[in-house]
Design an enzyme around this catalytic site. Structure first.
Site, PDB file in Angstrom:
ATOM      1  CE  LYS A  66      -4.368  -1.503   2.058  1.00 53.24           C
ATOM      2  NZ  LYS A  66      -5.410  -1.088   3.011  1.00 53.24           N
ATOM      3  CG  ASP A 102      -8.676   1.404   3.171  1.00 53.52           C
ATOM      4  OD1 ASP A 102      -9.372   0.477   2.698  1.00 53.52           O
ATOM      5  OD2 ASP A 102      -7.436   1.358   3.239  1.00 53.52           O
TER       6      ASP A 102
END
Ligand code: ATR
Length: 275
Positions: A66, A102
């Site tokens: 990420k 997210d």
């Protein structure tokens, strides 16, 4: 031509994303695929070559990539920069754009489960100051919700609050019971709860009767924190919805249809959590 998407990680076998996106592909009758691909860190640049060559419309990025994909993307969305992580890639005209869904997953989950959860605009008590907390703080800021940030290590919370700015009050884990009565929302962003562990010193009886308690951990689905809160009659929202809702924007970008998080989808993913 089949539109292809992916999730890359290392390891990747346990990702639930193929089941989520696979369900939506079937539901919408789309000629597409979504596959889990194990990409070792050293192989990331070569994988980006495949992206630029047009093999995929885009995909998701998970642990441990990420942060590493920042340097490889041709452009990265400002919010993803603030959060410090990219979890979604879209390929357009041979260029790879990275963003982060997210924080949208976190908000989408609460909005769907308790539509008026922020009606009173009380502060949110956020426990933990790691990478997951960063996305939650960005989400709360986007709704102008003040934050009481509680962390075991004061310096880590200090650094996070300093980096993000905004209305964040710091509080040690040992002071949680004096801060908690102010909160309309409690969010656990730490891994406490994954192994049946709880915050032993957090006295849930100090919370307002209408407080909402949520956890980003979803294995187990009902963490000890959520179980304790539910027994007290507090509203609770588990972390599985965040996983489902964070998947929506990527699917819409790659396949051109905005999918729904339905009870049936949730049930099919829930069924895999026992294994
Ligand atoms: P992630 O990036 O997934 O959020 P992380 O960066 O390891 O994970 O962050 C974990 C967070 O959980 C940290 O805020 C950590 O507190 P410290 O900053 O004091 O390390 C918190 N955490 C983890 N285990 C904990 C425990 N047993 N008690 C209290 N806090 C804990």
């Amino acid at each position: 031509m089949t539109t292809k998407a992916f999730v890359i990680g290392h390891p990747i076998a346990h990702s639930r994303s193929p089941l989520i996106h696979g369900t939506w592909l079937v539901e919408h009758g789309i000629d597409g695929s979504y596959e889990a691909i194990d990409v070792a860190p050293a192989d990331l640049p070569a994988f980006f070559d495949r992206l630029r060559a047009g093999e995929f419309a885009g995909g998701n990025v998970t642990i441990p990539h990420k942060e590493a994909v920042f340097a490889l993307c041709d452009s990265v969305d400002d919010l993803a920069k603030t959060i410090g992580a990219v979890n979604t890639l879209v390929v357009r005209d041979g260029k790879v754009h990275g963003y982060n869904t997210d924080y949208l997953g976190f908000l989408g989950n609460l909005d769907a489960a308790v539509p008026d959860w922020n009606a009173q605009q009380k502060p949110a008590l956020v426990i933990g100051a790691g990478g997951a907390a960063r996305a939650i703080l960005v989400a709360l800021r986007s709704r102008n919700i003040p934050v009481i940030l509680v962390n075991r290590t004061r310096a880590t919370a200090d650094a996070l609050a300093g980096a993000l700015g905004g209305d964040i009050t710091l509080c040690g884990l040992d002071e949680i019971n004096s801060a908690a009565p102010l909160a309309g929302l409690v969010v656990n962003t730490t891994s406490i709860g994954m192994h049946g562990t709880r915050f032993d010193d957090f006295d849930l009886s100090v919370l307002a009767a209408d407080a909402l308690v949520t956890d980003i951990v979803y294995v187990p689905l009902e963490t000890p924190l959520l179980a304790d809160a539910r027994k007290r009659g507090l509203k609770v929202v588990d972390g599985l919805g965040m996983l489902l809702h964070q998947a929506v924007p990527g699917f819409a970008d790659w396949f051109g249809v905005r999918p729904q998080v339905t009870p049936a989808l949730r049930a099919s993913i829930e069924a895999t959590l026992d294994h």
